[in-house]
Motif scaffolding. Sequence first.
Motif, PDB file in Angstrom:
ATOM      1  N   ALA A  52       0.832  -1.209   0.000  1.00 27.39           N
ATOM      2  CA  ALA A  52       0.000   0.000   0.000  1.00 27.39           C
ATOM      3  C   ALA A  52       0.866   1.259   0.000  1.00 27.39           C
ATOM      4  O   ALA A  52       0.582   2.220  -0.727  1.00 27.39           O
ATOM      5  N   ALA A  53       1.923   1.260   0.807  1.00 30.36           N
ATOM      6  CA  ALA A  53       2.790   2.441   0.907  1.00 30.36           C
ATOM      7  C   ALA A  53       3.502   2.739  -0.403  1.00 30.36           C
ATOM      8  O   ALA A  53       3.760   3.901  -0.721  1.00 30.36           O
ATOM      9  N   LEU A  54       3.833   1.704  -1.174  1.00 29.66           N
ATOM     10  CA  LEU A  54       4.547   1.878  -2.435  1.00 29.66           C
ATOM     11  C   LEU A  54       3.620   1.855  -3.659  1.00 29.66           C
ATOM     12  O   LEU A  54       4.094   1.953  -4.793  1.00 29.66           O
ATOM     13  N   HIS A  55       2.309   1.676  -3.410  1.00 36.53           N
ATOM     14  CA  HIS A  55       1.326   1.625  -4.492  1.00 36.53           C
ATOM     15  C   HIS A  55       1.654   0.536  -5.505  1.00 36.53           C
ATOM     16  O   HIS A  55       1.675   0.763  -6.720  1.00 36.53           O
ATOM     17  N   VAL A  56       1.941  -0.657  -4.989  1.00 34.39           N
ATOM     18  CA  VAL A  56       2.184  -1.832  -5.835  1.00 34.39           C
ATOM     19  C   VAL A  56       1.259  -2.954  -5.377  1.00 34.39           C
ATOM     20  O   VAL A  56       0.686  -2.900  -4.290  1.00 34.39           O
ATOM     21  N   GLN A  57       1.161  -3.982  -6.190  1.00 36.73           N
ATOM     22  CA  GLN A  57       0.336  -5.135  -5.837  1.00 36.73           C
ATOM     23  C   GLN A  57       1.094  -6.012  -4.834  1.00 36.73           C
ATOM     24  O   GLN A  57       2.324  -6.146  -4.930  1.00 36.73           O
ATOM     25  N   PRO A  58       0.386  -6.647  -3.894  1.00 35.32           N
ATOM     26  CA  PRO A  58       1.053  -7.512  -2.916  1.00 35.32           C
ATOM     27  C   PRO A  58       1.954  -8.591  -3.514  1.00 35.32           C
ATOM     28  O   PRO A  58       3.040  -8.828  -2.987  1.00 35.32           O
ATOM     29  N   PRO A  59       1.583  -9.239  -4.633  1.00 32.21           N
ATOM     30  CA  PRO A  59       2.504 -10.236  -5.201  1.00 32.21           C
ATOM     31  C   PRO A  59       3.842  -9.620  -5.635  1.00 32.21           C
ATOM     32  O   PRO A  59       4.896 -10.239  -5.469  1.00 32.21           O
TER      33      PRO A  59
END
Length: 158
Positions: A52-59
């Motif tokens: 969430a902090a980096l605005h990426v998907q968890p995978p």
Amino acid sequence: MSGRKEFYTFRGYSLHSARRPDSLTPSMEDYLEMIYRLAQRDGYTRVLELAAALHVQPPSASRMIQRLADSDFLVYEKYSIIRLTPRGEEIGSFLIHRHNTLEAFLRLLGVEDVLEDAEKIEHNISTAALTAIEQLLAFFKEHPAYRATWESYRRPQE
């Protein structure tokens, strides 16, 4: 011309200089820096918080976490918490310091949106240039009258 005798492409300079701590890629640096930031509160973070902090998907975050764990920057067990190793703490601390120094420098210059520019610069700046910026910031801190003169000078004339 100042003492430089050879010119390179951007990539060429990267190949001819050691600028990254422990051969981290820019993406690895971004993750390690954010893990360090997030872990300051509780001593650890989690994949979803990092993603969430980096605005990426968890995978995507999970894959990078595994790479950083394989390089001994952090300890992570699947579906558990992420903790930095002493090596990860050391590099993470440096990355935060570098970022904060660049943000302070850009603010001094009067740059409006310092975050984006700091993010772009931090992955490419040499240790010598960072040290020079630190010295300049220290100079202005120790000599507030000069800083006031600079700030007056850089303000747009109305």
